[in-house]
Design a protein around this motif. Sequence first.
Motif, PDB file in Angstrom:
ATOM      1  N   ARG A 134       0.833  -1.200   0.000  1.00 19.51           N
ATOM      2  CA  ARG A 134       0.000   0.000   0.000  1.00 19.51           C
ATOM      3  C   ARG A 134       0.867   1.249   0.000  1.00 19.51           C
ATOM      4  NH1 ARG A 134      -4.034   1.046   5.090  1.00 19.51           N
ATOM      5  NH2 ARG A 134      -4.952   3.041   4.471  1.00 19.51           N
ATOM      6  N   ARG A 157      -8.005   6.475  -4.754  1.00 20.73           N
ATOM      7  CA  ARG A 157      -7.887   5.797  -3.464  1.00 20.73           C
ATOM      8  C   ARG A 157      -9.030   6.188  -2.529  1.00 20.73           C
ATOM      9  NH1 ARG A 157      -2.748   3.565  -3.038  1.00 20.73           N
ATOM     10  NH2 ARG A 157      -1.430   4.143  -4.811  1.00 20.73           N
ATOM     11  N   ILE A 233      -5.174  -2.567  -1.164  1.00 21.07           N
ATOM     12  CA  ILE A 233      -3.900  -1.925  -1.476  1.00 21.07           C
ATOM     13  C   ILE A 233      -4.141  -0.488  -1.907  1.00 21.07           C
ATOM     14  CG2 ILE A 233      -1.844  -1.958  -2.939  1.00 21.07           C
ATOM     15  CD1 ILE A 233      -1.999  -4.252  -0.920  1.00 21.07           C
ATOM     16  N   CYS A 234      -5.099  -0.271  -2.777  1.00 21.56           N
ATOM     17  CA  CYS A 234      -5.380   1.058  -3.315  1.00 21.56           C
ATOM     18  C   CYS A 234      -6.360   1.787  -2.399  1.00 21.56           C
ATOM     19  CB  CYS A 234      -5.956   0.931  -4.731  1.00 21.56           C
ATOM     20  SG  CYS A 234      -6.177   2.522  -5.571  1.00 21.56           S
ATOM     21  N   ARG A 235      -5.848   2.241  -1.255  1.00 20.57           N
ATOM     22  CA  ARG A 235      -6.647   2.948  -0.258  1.00 20.57           C
ATOM     23  C   ARG A 235      -5.937   4.213   0.188  1.00 20.57           C
ATOM     24  NH1 ARG A 235     -10.658   0.204   2.046  1.00 20.57           N
ATOM     25  NH2 ARG A 235     -10.550   1.406   3.982  1.00 20.57           N
TER      26      ARG A 235
END
Length: 236
Positions: A134, A157, A233-235
């Motif tokens: 991340r 995100r 992961i894409c946060r």
Amino acid sequence: METHFTEKAFTQLIPDEIKEQLHSISTSQHYPKDTILYMDGEPAKNLYFIHSGKVKISKTTAEGKELTLYICQANELIGELALFQPETTYTTTGEMIEEGTVGVISRTALEDLLKVNGKLALEFMKWIGAAYRRNQSKFRDLILHGKHGALYSTLIRMTNSYGKEVPNGILIDLFLTNQELAKFIGTPRESVNRMLSELRKIDVISVDNGYITIHDLDYLKKAIDCDDCSDDICRI
């Protein structure tokens, strides 16, 4: 009908019995808005499991410039993740930006639990690996795609972390001033004003009283050659 995007956090990746073990070694405390949970450079004695409220994770440069890294919410575990290392210090600052309740977990208590519970240790290692990916993904976008790419990546995100489907797109259900948004990408507020204005003109986004709605998510993804990473992961 409005639906929320799936929220993923460490506790959603492990069995209920392991969650109970983490709760068993934590002390629940209620904190008002603006409380500093931990400060960059201080000894890293605790980790924090968020029950309610929101916590801003930030880093301040030597020049005094603040970069917001994440806005964390309920069911997320925060703090310094370098366990089993003596004299570890926090590398970020955690601040309550919304009143809430947090479970405080002693690093030594968690280390002792991991020593005797191989299943928890394995799941914790998986989570640390996801946290590393991340971070790597976020900094890659900040470095490789310039200011526009950094903004687009941040908006993508945010849809994964706080997105709510509405008839005309995806509402980011998080109040943000342009100054706060600028801190996510390390750029002046004036630059963010200009870039948001550009996106509004081509109907990619709209802004209403501090809330952003994304109308064309594909436009943002194509602009940064998005890898379509998983939501955990894409946060933001």
